[in-house]
Design a protein around this motif. Structure first.
Motif, mmCIF file in Angstrom:
data_model
loop_
_atom_site.group_PDB
_atom_site.id
_atom_site.type_symbol
_atom_site.label_atom_id
_atom_site.label_comp_id
_atom_site.label_asym_id
_atom_site.label_seq_id
_atom_site.Cartn_x
_atom_site.Cartn_y
_atom_site.Cartn_z
ATOM 1 N N PRO A 189 -3.551 5.374 2.439
ATOM 2 C CA PRO A 189 -2.642 5.600 3.516
ATOM 3 C C PRO A 189 -2.247 7.158 3.586
ATOM 4 C CG PRO A 189 -1.970 3.856 2.440
ATOM 5 C CD PRO A 189 -3.220 4.300 1.574
ATOM 6 N N SER A 190 -1.868 7.770 4.480
ATOM 7 C CA SER A 190 -1.337 9.119 4.423
ATOM 8 C C SER A 190 0.043 9.333 4.249
ATOM 9 C CB SER A 190 -1.614 9.665 5.791
ATOM 10 O OG SER A 190 -1.170 10.916 6.009
ATOM 11 N N VAL A 191 0.396 9.957 3.118
ATOM 12 C CA VAL A 191 1.928 10.036 2.682
ATOM 13 C C VAL A 191 2.242 11.668 3.046
ATOM 14 C CG1 VAL A 191 3.189 9.908 0.946
ATOM 15 C CG2 VAL A 191 1.156 8.380 0.634
ATOM 16 N N TRP A 192 3.319 11.512 3.474
ATOM 17 C CA TRP A 192 4.136 13.026 3.757
ATOM 18 C C TRP A 192 5.330 12.843 3.159
ATOM 19 C CZ3 TRP A 192 2.000 16.782 5.903
ATOM 20 C CH2 TRP A 192 0.755 16.843 6.593
ATOM 21 N N ARG A 222 0.665 -1.142 0.043
ATOM 22 C CA ARG A 222 0.120 -0.136 -0.045
ATOM 23 C C ARG A 222 0.732 1.396 -0.010
ATOM 24 N NH1 ARG A 222 -5.236 -0.341 2.102
ATOM 25 N NH2 ARG A 222 -4.897 1.384 3.398
ATOM 26 N N ALA A 223 2.257 1.103 0.397
ATOM 27 C CA ALA A 223 2.996 2.329 0.416
ATOM 28 C C ALA A 223 3.493 2.503 -0.888
ATOM 29 C CB ALA A 223 4.069 2.148 1.357
ATOM 30 N N TRP A 224 3.652 1.417 -1.717
ATOM 31 C CA TRP A 224 3.931 1.757 -3.178
ATOM 32 C C TRP A 224 3.145 1.167 -4.251
ATOM 33 C CZ3 TRP A 224 8.381 4.749 -3.672
ATOM 34 C CH2 TRP A 224 9.067 5.002 -2.496
ATOM 35 N N ARG A 225 1.884 2.031 -4.183
ATOM 36 C CA ARG A 225 0.603 1.305 -5.053
ATOM 37 C C ARG A 225 1.076 1.445 -6.642
ATOM 38 N NH1 ARG A 225 -4.904 3.704 -2.204
ATOM 39 N NH2 ARG A 225 -4.987 2.084 -0.689
ATOM 40 N N PRO A 226 0.733 0.405 -7.142
ATOM 41 C CA PRO A 226 0.820 0.621 -8.746
ATOM 42 C C PRO A 226 -0.266 1.510 -9.337
ATOM 43 C CG PRO A 226 -0.427 -1.403 -7.999
ATOM 44 C CD PRO A 226 -0.096 -0.819 -6.868
ATOM 45 N N VAL A 227 0.083 1.739 -10.410
ATOM 46 C CA VAL A 227 -0.889 2.493 -11.313
ATOM 47 C C VAL A 227 -1.980 1.752 -11.715
ATOM 48 C CG1 VAL A 227 -1.229 3.712 -13.506
ATOM 49 C CG2 VAL A 227 0.992 3.935 -12.244
ATOM 50 N N GLU A 228 -1.835 0.226 -12.050
ATOM 51 C CA GLU A 228 -2.725 -0.445 -12.133
ATOM 52 C C GLU A 228 -2.582 -1.936 -11.904
ATOM 53 O OE1 GLU A 228 -3.001 -2.196 -16.441
ATOM 54 O OE2 GLU A 228 -1.001 -1.496 -16.755
ATOM 55 N N SER A 229 -3.784 -2.636 -11.429
ATOM 56 C CA SER A 229 -3.577 -4.096 -10.827
ATOM 57 C C SER A 229 -4.665 -5.052 -11.259
ATOM 58 C CB SER A 229 -3.343 -3.779 -9.335
ATOM 59 O OG SER A 229 -4.477 -3.413 -8.687
ATOM 60 N N GLU A 230 -4.342 -6.243 -10.823
ATOM 61 C CA GLU A 230 -5.279 -7.105 -11.336
ATOM 62 C C GLU A 230 -5.281 -8.375 -10.337
ATOM 63 O OE1 GLU A 230 -6.548 -9.954 -15.111
ATOM 64 O OE2 GLU A 230 -6.021 -7.770 -15.573
ATOM 65 N N ARG A 281 10.506 10.301 2.818
ATOM 66 C CA ARG A 281 9.024 10.014 2.561
ATOM 67 C C ARG A 281 8.705 9.070 3.567
ATOM 68 N NH1 ARG A 281 6.415 5.734 -0.248
ATOM 69 N NH2 ARG A 281 4.514 6.358 -1.450
ATOM 70 N N CYS A 282 7.197 9.161 4.177
ATOM 71 C CA CYS A 282 6.606 8.336 5.174
ATOM 72 C C CYS A 282 5.239 8.106 4.856
ATOM 73 C CB CYS A 282 6.660 9.142 6.482
ATOM 74 S SG CYS A 282 6.008 8.279 7.966
ATOM 75 N N VAL A 283 4.918 6.899 4.782
ATOM 76 C CA VAL A 283 3.530 6.489 4.557
ATOM 77 C C VAL A 283 2.916 6.013 6.096
ATOM 78 C CG1 VAL A 283 1.840 5.010 3.248
ATOM 79 C CG2 VAL A 283 4.042 5.949 2.152
ATOM 80 N N VAL A 284 1.863 6.463 6.392
ATOM 81 C CA VAL A 284 1.266 6.187 7.564
ATOM 82 C C VAL A 284 -0.035 5.471 7.307
ATOM 83 C CG1 VAL A 284 0.285 7.117 9.765
ATOM 84 C CG2 VAL A 284 1.964 8.498 8.678
ATOM 85 N N ASP A 285 -0.158 4.375 7.578
ATOM 86 C CA ASP A 285 -1.210 3.084 7.452
ATOM 87 C C ASP A 285 -1.563 2.573 8.516
ATOM 88 O OD1 ASP A 285 -2.892 1.682 6.107
ATOM 89 O OD2 ASP A 285 -1.630 0.931 4.652
ATOM 90 N N GLY A 286 -2.509 2.962 9.448
ATOM 91 C CA GLY A 286 -3.161 2.158 10.638
ATOM 92 C C GLY A 286 -1.817 2.491 11.709
ATOM 93 N N GLY A 312 -1.858 7.814 -3.348
ATOM 94 C CA GLY A 312 -3.207 8.119 -2.952
ATOM 95 C C GLY A 312 -3.381 9.082 -1.568
ATOM 96 N N SER A 313 -2.285 9.906 -1.531
ATOM 97 C CA SER A 313 -2.323 10.737 -0.099
ATOM 98 C C SER A 313 -3.592 11.623 -0.298
ATOM 99 C CB SER A 313 -1.005 11.672 -0.200
ATOM 100 O OG SER A 313 -1.006 12.384 0.804
#
Length: 355
Positions: free
Chosen positions: A246-249, A98-106, A266-271, A233-234
């Motif tokens: 997630p919250s991205v800073w 979730r910290a490095w979300r792709p542009v597309e996924s399946e 860079r920091c990604v806050v997720d739960g 997706g910040s």
């Protein structure tokens, strides 16, 4: 090792224990030089034709002749952590994804196929957390076709050395000629000690990576797709992290001329988790504590959003980073690997960002 009531070493594993974590002792060396023993701990990934294959925590596969065994037993799936947060591999794999979300996924059963125009292997590889819903060879055919249609080499991300990791899948990929191209580690630790390491004066936090931040980041291939992955997706400026995203800073220490920052992060806050990445320092400003200062500022922001644990990725050969993170209270949780499909070279000159 397992010792019988009579005081003898015993082999208490069989081929039925494939997939379990074992500890074995083997006889090696010539009798003329004295008996020598070697001990191996890892997951028993195969036992065929009287040859055992054991995958260690690092991902290394060790072949053992069954005739050389003098002792062996099944051991707990993962040793208990003595400090820091507790977590399984699947939990951390999902958080890191979730910290490095792709542009597309399946989806392919419990597998996720991810693509982002080649920016980072994490965002351009399969995350196989479970059963793909079909035999492995058929699933790999689907994977190769999916990435081939996007002009990308097929990669599968696996992990070793933790509860719920994928030693068996790693071994099956190697049997089929897939090439282990990258091995790194994911480290975890408490978040509060990171925040307390330094007084984060002079650090500017933002929701987006501006041109100056990207100039210090200095990775190749930072195009539109890369910016989407970095943004993750910040929420917009002023919003706390909530919901599915997630919250991205992004953190910066401004340079003396107001141009390229002296340091970034860079920091990604997720739960409960805060993931640190892209900590870069101007080579001329190293050993000034700027990396620690950046991480402290990001950690305080993450604590304010409710996080309590931290994770980060570190390459095995990066001794300086490993020493710094150990001082902050981080420790290795598991090794992760990227396997590339056989007979296919990477389609990019180099991969930008984390592996």
């Amino acid at each position: 090792m397992e010792i019988s009531a009579a005081g003898r070493l015993e082999v208490r594993i069989t081929a039925a224990d494939v997939g379990k974590r074992v500890s074995v002792r083997c006889l090696s060396g010539a009798a003329s030089t004295g008996d020598k023993f070697t001990d191996t701990v890892g997951v028993l990934t195969s036992w065929d034709d009287d040859v055992l294959v054991i995958t260690r925590k690092s991902g290394e596969s060790v072949r053992v002749d069954a005739s050389s065994l003098v002792a062996g037993k099944v051991v707990p799936a993962a040793p208990a952590r003595r400090r820091g947060p507790a977590a399984s591999y699947p939990e951390l794999a999902r958080v890191a994804a979730r910290a490095w979300r792709p542009v597309e996924s399946e989806r392919l059963g419990a597998w996720e196929l991810r693509a982002a125009a080649g920016f980072t292997r994490r965002a351009n590889s399969v995350l196989p957390l479970g059963d793909p819903g079909m035999p492995l060879d058929a699933a790999l055919d689907v994977v190769r076709d999916w990435y081939g249609r996007r002009g990308l080499p097929a990669y599968v991300q696996t992990a070793t050395g933790a509860e719920g990791a994928e030693e068996l899948l790693s071994a099956r990929l190697e049997e089929r000629g897939w090439v282990r191209e990258v091995t790194a580690q994911l480290w975890i630790g408490g978040l509060a000690p990171v925040a307390d390491r330094a007084e984060p004066t002079g650090v500017v936090l933002a929701r987006e990576a501006d041109a100056a931040w990207l100039a210090r980041y200095g990775r190749k291939g930072v195009g539109e797709a890369a910016l989407k992955v970095l943004a993750g997706g910040s929420p917009r400026s002023g919003e706390a992290g909530s919901g599915d995203a997630p919250s991205v800073w992004f953190a910066s220490v401004p340079g003396p001329d107001g141009g390229t920052p002296a340091a970034i992060g860079r920091c990604v806050v997720d739960g409960r988790w805060a993931g640190f990445a892209a900590v870069e320092v101007d080579p001329a400003r190293r050993r000034e504590g700027l990396a620690t200062t950046v991480m402290a500022a990001l950690a305080r922001r993450a604590l304010a959003e409710g996080a309590s644990a931290a994770w980060l990725q570190v390459e095995e050969e990066n001794a300086g980073a490993r020493a710094l993170y150990a001082q902050m209270g981080f420790a290795a949780h598991h090794a992760y690997h990227h396997y590339r499909e056989p007979s296919r070279e990477p389609s990019r000159e180099s991969w930008a960002g984390p592996s």
